[in-house]
Design a protein around this motif. Sequence first.
Motif, PDB file in Angstrom:
ATOM      1  N   THR A  39     -48.529  30.002  65.448  1.00  0.00           N
ATOM      2  CA  THR A  39     -49.011  28.831  66.198  1.00  0.00           C
ATOM      3  C   THR A  39     -48.107  28.624  67.422  1.00  0.00           C
ATOM      4  O   THR A  39     -47.031  29.253  67.520  1.00  0.00           O
ATOM      5  CB  THR A  39     -48.916  27.570  65.327  1.00  0.00           C
ATOM      6  OG1 THR A  39     -47.530  27.377  65.014  1.00  0.00           O
ATOM      7  CG2 THR A  39     -49.725  27.702  64.047  1.00  0.00           C
ATOM      8  N   ASP A  40     -48.504  27.698  68.295  1.00  0.00           N
ATOM      9  CA  ASP A  40     -47.675  27.385  69.470  1.00  0.00           C
ATOM     10  C   ASP A  40     -46.266  26.971  69.039  1.00  0.00           C
ATOM     11  O   ASP A  40     -45.268  27.431  69.601  1.00  0.00           O
ATOM     12  CB  ASP A  40     -48.295  26.236  70.280  1.00  0.00           C
ATOM     13  CG  ASP A  40     -49.535  26.695  71.058  1.00  0.00           C
ATOM     14  OD1 ASP A  40     -49.805  27.917  71.048  1.00  0.00           O
ATOM     15  OD2 ASP A  40     -50.207  25.843  71.653  1.00  0.00           O
ATOM     16  N   ALA A  41     -46.208  26.078  68.022  1.00  0.00           N
ATOM     17  CA  ALA A  41     -44.899  25.562  67.589  1.00  0.00           C
ATOM     18  C   ALA A  41     -44.040  26.694  67.026  1.00  0.00           C
ATOM     19  O   ALA A  41     -42.829  26.760  67.275  1.00  0.00           O
ATOM     20  CB  ALA A  41     -45.094  24.475  66.541  1.00  0.00           C
ATOM     21  N   GLU A  42     -44.666  27.609  66.270  1.00  0.00           N
ATOM     22  CA  GLU A  42     -43.898  28.736  65.692  1.00  0.00           C
ATOM     23  C   GLU A  42     -43.417  29.688  66.782  1.00  0.00           C
ATOM     24  O   GLU A  42     -42.329  30.252  66.694  1.00  0.00           O
ATOM     25  CB  GLU A  42     -44.764  29.474  64.664  1.00  0.00           C
ATOM     26  CG  GLU A  42     -44.925  28.679  63.382  1.00  0.00           C
ATOM     27  CD  GLU A  42     -46.052  29.187  62.489  1.00  0.00           C
ATOM     28  OE1 GLU A  42     -46.144  28.704  61.350  1.00  0.00           O
ATOM     29  OE2 GLU A  42     -46.849  30.048  62.930  1.00  0.00           O
ATOM     30  N   ILE A  43     -44.238  29.837  67.818  1.00  0.00           N
ATOM     31  CA  ILE A  43     -43.820  30.709  68.935  1.00  0.00           C
ATOM     32  C   ILE A  43     -42.585  30.103  69.602  1.00  0.00           C
ATOM     33  O   ILE A  43     -41.604  30.792  69.874  1.00  0.00           O
ATOM     34  CB  ILE A  43     -44.984  30.916  69.933  1.00  0.00           C
ATOM     35  CG1 ILE A  43     -46.050  31.797  69.270  1.00  0.00           C
ATOM     36  CG2 ILE A  43     -44.496  31.517  71.242  1.00  0.00           C
ATOM     37  CD1 ILE A  43     -47.324  31.978  70.060  1.00  0.00           C
ATOM     38  N   THR A  44     -42.629  28.787  69.830  1.00  0.00           N
ATOM     39  CA  THR A  44     -41.477  28.131  70.467  1.00  0.00           C
ATOM     40  C   THR A  44     -40.247  28.236  69.568  1.00  0.00           C
ATOM     41  O   THR A  44     -39.154  28.553  70.033  1.00  0.00           O
ATOM     42  CB  THR A  44     -41.798  26.628  70.701  1.00  0.00           C
ATOM     43  OG1 THR A  44     -43.041  26.555  71.369  1.00  0.00           O
ATOM     44  CG2 THR A  44     -40.717  25.943  71.504  1.00  0.00           C
ATOM     45  N   GLU A  45     -40.449  27.989  68.281  1.00  0.00           N
ATOM     46  CA  GLU A  45     -39.288  27.960  67.380  1.00  0.00           C
ATOM     47  C   GLU A  45     -38.725  29.346  67.095  1.00  0.00           C
ATOM     48  O   GLU A  45     -37.517  29.527  67.010  1.00  0.00           O
ATOM     49  CB  GLU A  45     -39.694  27.290  66.053  1.00  0.00           C
ATOM     50  CG  GLU A  45     -38.509  27.091  65.131  1.00  0.00           C
ATOM     51  CD  GLU A  45     -38.880  26.453  63.806  1.00  0.00           C
ATOM     52  OE1 GLU A  45     -38.011  26.354  62.952  1.00  0.00           O
ATOM     53  OE2 GLU A  45     -40.054  26.053  63.624  1.00  0.00           O
ATOM     54  N   HIS A  46     -39.614  30.340  66.943  1.00  0.00           N
ATOM     55  CA  HIS A  46     -39.140  31.641  66.455  1.00  0.00           C
ATOM     56  C   HIS A  46     -39.208  32.779  67.469  1.00  0.00           C
ATOM     57  O   HIS A  46     -38.327  33.620  67.506  1.00  0.00           O
ATOM     58  CB  HIS A  46     -39.937  32.048  65.212  1.00  0.00           C
ATOM     59  CG  HIS A  46     -39.817  31.082  64.086  1.00  0.00           C
ATOM     60  ND1 HIS A  46     -38.628  30.847  63.433  1.00  0.00           N
ATOM     61  CD2 HIS A  46     -40.740  30.289  63.496  1.00  0.00           C
ATOM     62  CE1 HIS A  46     -38.825  29.950  62.485  1.00  0.00           C
ATOM     63  NE2 HIS A  46     -40.084  29.592  62.505  1.00  0.00           N
ATOM     64  N   LEU A  47     -40.294  32.819  68.259  1.00  0.00           N
ATOM     65  CA  LEU A  47     -40.404  33.968  69.177  1.00  0.00           C
ATOM     66  C   LEU A  47     -39.479  33.823  70.376  1.00  0.00           C
ATOM     67  O   LEU A  47     -38.837  34.777  70.797  1.00  0.00           O
ATOM     68  CB  LEU A  47     -41.843  34.144  69.670  1.00  0.00           C
ATOM     69  CG  LEU A  47     -42.811  34.917  68.783  1.00  0.00           C
ATOM     70  CD1 LEU A  47     -44.044  35.318  69.583  1.00  0.00           C
ATOM     71  CD2 LEU A  47     -42.178  36.157  68.180  1.00  0.00           C
ATOM     72  N   VAL A  48     -39.412  32.597  70.908  1.00  0.00           N
ATOM     73  CA  VAL A  48     -38.604  32.412  72.122  1.00  0.00           C
ATOM     74  C   VAL A  48     -37.141  32.829  71.879  1.00  0.00           C
ATOM     75  O   VAL A  48     -36.569  33.568  72.684  1.00  0.00           O
ATOM     76  CB  VAL A  48     -38.779  30.979  72.687  1.00  0.00           C
ATOM     77  CG1 VAL A  48     -37.835  30.722  73.839  1.00  0.00           C
ATOM     78  CG2 VAL A  48     -40.232  30.770  73.121  1.00  0.00           C
ATOM     79  N   PRO A  49     -36.516  32.429  70.745  1.00  0.00           N
ATOM     80  CA  PRO A  49     -35.154  32.934  70.500  1.00  0.00           C
ATOM     81  C   PRO A  49     -35.100  34.463  70.387  1.00  0.00           C
ATOM     82  O   PRO A  49     -34.133  35.084  70.800  1.00  0.00           O
ATOM     83  CB  PRO A  49     -34.765  32.286  69.166  1.00  0.00           C
ATOM     84  CG  PRO A  49     -35.657  31.115  69.014  1.00  0.00           C
ATOM     85  CD  PRO A  49     -36.927  31.451  69.726  1.00  0.00           C
ATOM     86  N   LEU A  50     -36.165  35.065  69.854  1.00  0.00           N
ATOM     87  CA  LEU A  50     -36.162  36.532  69.764  1.00  0.00           C
ATOM     88  C   LEU A  50     -36.271  37.168  71.148  1.00  0.00           C
ATOM     89  O   LEU A  50     -35.675  38.221  71.407  1.00  0.00           O
ATOM     90  CB  LEU A  50     -37.304  37.020  68.864  1.00  0.00           C
ATOM     91  CG  LEU A  50     -37.068  36.885  67.358  1.00  0.00           C
ATOM     92  CD1 LEU A  50     -38.337  37.206  66.573  1.00  0.00           C
ATOM     93  CD2 LEU A  50     -35.926  37.784  66.887  1.00  0.00           C
ATOM     94  N   TYR A  51     -37.018  36.518  72.062  1.00  0.00           N
ATOM     95  CA  TYR A  51     -37.118  37.052  73.432  1.00  0.00           C
ATOM     96  C   TYR A  51     -35.726  37.147  74.061  1.00  0.00           C
ATOM     97  O   TYR A  51     -35.425  38.080  74.798  1.00  0.00           O
ATOM     98  CB  TYR A  51     -37.992  36.157  74.328  1.00  0.00           C
ATOM     99  CG  TYR A  51     -39.452  36.043  73.930  1.00  0.00           C
ATOM    100  CD1 TYR A  51     -40.086  37.044  73.194  1.00  0.00           C
ATOM    101  CD2 TYR A  51     -40.210  34.935  74.308  1.00  0.00           C
ATOM    102  CE1 TYR A  51     -41.425  36.930  72.843  1.00  0.00           C
ATOM    103  CE2 TYR A  51     -41.547  34.820  73.967  1.00  0.00           C
ATOM    104  CZ  TYR A  51     -42.149  35.811  73.226  1.00  0.00           C
ATOM    105  OH  TYR A  51     -43.467  35.694  72.883  1.00  0.00           O
ATOM    106  N   THR A  52     -34.865  36.152  73.763  1.00  0.00           N
ATOM    107  CA  THR A  52     -33.533  36.169  74.379  1.00  0.00           C
ATOM    108  C   THR A  52     -32.673  37.298  73.806  1.00  0.00           C
ATOM    109  O   THR A  52     -31.616  37.595  74.338  1.00  0.00           O
ATOM    110  CB  THR A  52     -32.783  34.834  74.165  1.00  0.00           C
ATOM    111  OG1 THR A  52     -32.534  34.689  72.759  1.00  0.00           O
ATOM    112  CG2 THR A  52     -33.570  33.637  74.669  1.00  0.00           C
ATOM    113  N   LYS A  53     -33.144  37.913  72.720  1.00  0.00           N
ATOM    114  CA  LYS A  53     -32.406  39.046  72.148  1.00  0.00           C
ATOM    115  C   LYS A  53     -33.069  40.377  72.495  1.00  0.00           C
ATOM    116  O   LYS A  53     -32.723  41.404  71.915  1.00  0.00           O
ATOM    117  CB  LYS A  53     -32.328  38.893  70.630  1.00  0.00           C
ATOM    118  CG  LYS A  53     -31.496  37.695  70.210  1.00  0.00           C
ATOM    119  CD  LYS A  53     -31.600  37.466  68.729  1.00  0.00           C
ATOM    120  CE  LYS A  53     -30.908  36.162  68.365  1.00  0.00           C
ATOM    121  NZ  LYS A  53     -31.260  35.717  67.021  1.00  0.00           N
ATOM    122  N   GLY A  54     -34.059  40.329  73.384  1.00  0.00           N
ATOM    123  CA  GLY A  54     -34.653  41.582  73.853  1.00  0.00           C
ATOM    124  C   GLY A  54     -35.982  41.939  73.206  1.00  0.00           C
ATOM    125  O   GLY A  54     -36.517  43.021  73.452  1.00  0.00           O
TER     126      GLY A  54
END
Length: 285
Positions: A123-138
């Motif tokens: 969901t949008d909220a899960e993307i913000t909570e979980h994917l965005v931090p993963l983006y910062t790790k590559g």
Amino acid sequence: MISSIRIGACSPRRPALALSVQSRLAFHLPSRRRVHSAENPFANLWQKRHLNVRESHKLLDVSVSHRAPTETPSKAQPTSRDPKAISSQDFAEAPQTNRATQATTRSKETLPPAPKWPCPHLTDAEITEHLVPLYTKGWTIRTRTLKDPQTETPTPELAKKFLFRSPKGATAFLRGVDYLADLEHHHPETKTETEPERGCTVDLAVHTHSAIRPSNQPGESVDDRSQPGVTLRDVRYANLCELLFAIHVARNQGLRGECVKDPARQPATAAELEALRTPAFDGAE
Ligand SMILES: C[C@H](O)[C@H](O)[C@H]1CNC2=NC(N)=NC(=O)C2=N1
């Protein structure tokens, strides 16, 4: 502690070595030894010497203490031998000094419990909570047609290229990746490449085959909504791989390269992620 040193088991020829091994055990294991049996899912990696005791406990700590709420141990029974009763408190005395430990602490915030099957798309909220931090790790989202590009809609997957000093480091990492895959019942695609100038890379991509998209119209069954995609199972698996990688970085085998910054491959909402299913975006690297 001294009582656990079994001098009788020392080799008479090499007493100093045997004593040092025994005292190492004495200092590292007593309170934790019990979890290095069948109770510790990472014991296998430890027994095969792919991880040391402390490293396997870091993985244990994070994976066990972040199971679904129904599986979380009750604090009222802290002495239970049930493996599910192991919590991060059990390892509170571990020194928080090296880079791997710091990474572990950070990952606790982003490792979700394993969802049950079938898993919904993020969901949008899960993307913000979980994917965005993963983006910062590559990590990025890329798409791939699994079988026939002519007829098939590309599937989004969560992907990252890990960099290692040598093929040996990459191979050791891959062993851990395979082990985590069996443990999580979640198997990634991996591709290893040796680049003489840069070392060795492991390209890892994961998605959920039997994921469930949101309902578009009333009356749709779960079967109607079955569509491969990115779910919390993938997020969880990616975070466990990050933990494993942090261990290899601490061993000076894994290398943290420049993090990919590509907004087109780092969607911030479920709609943006879905938009990547178009053939125009297909093209695994
Ligand atoms: C039932 C069984 O756990 C599933 O088929 C698993 C196996 N491994 C898997 N691996 C990945 N990457 N995605 C899945 O959906 C998946 N499903």
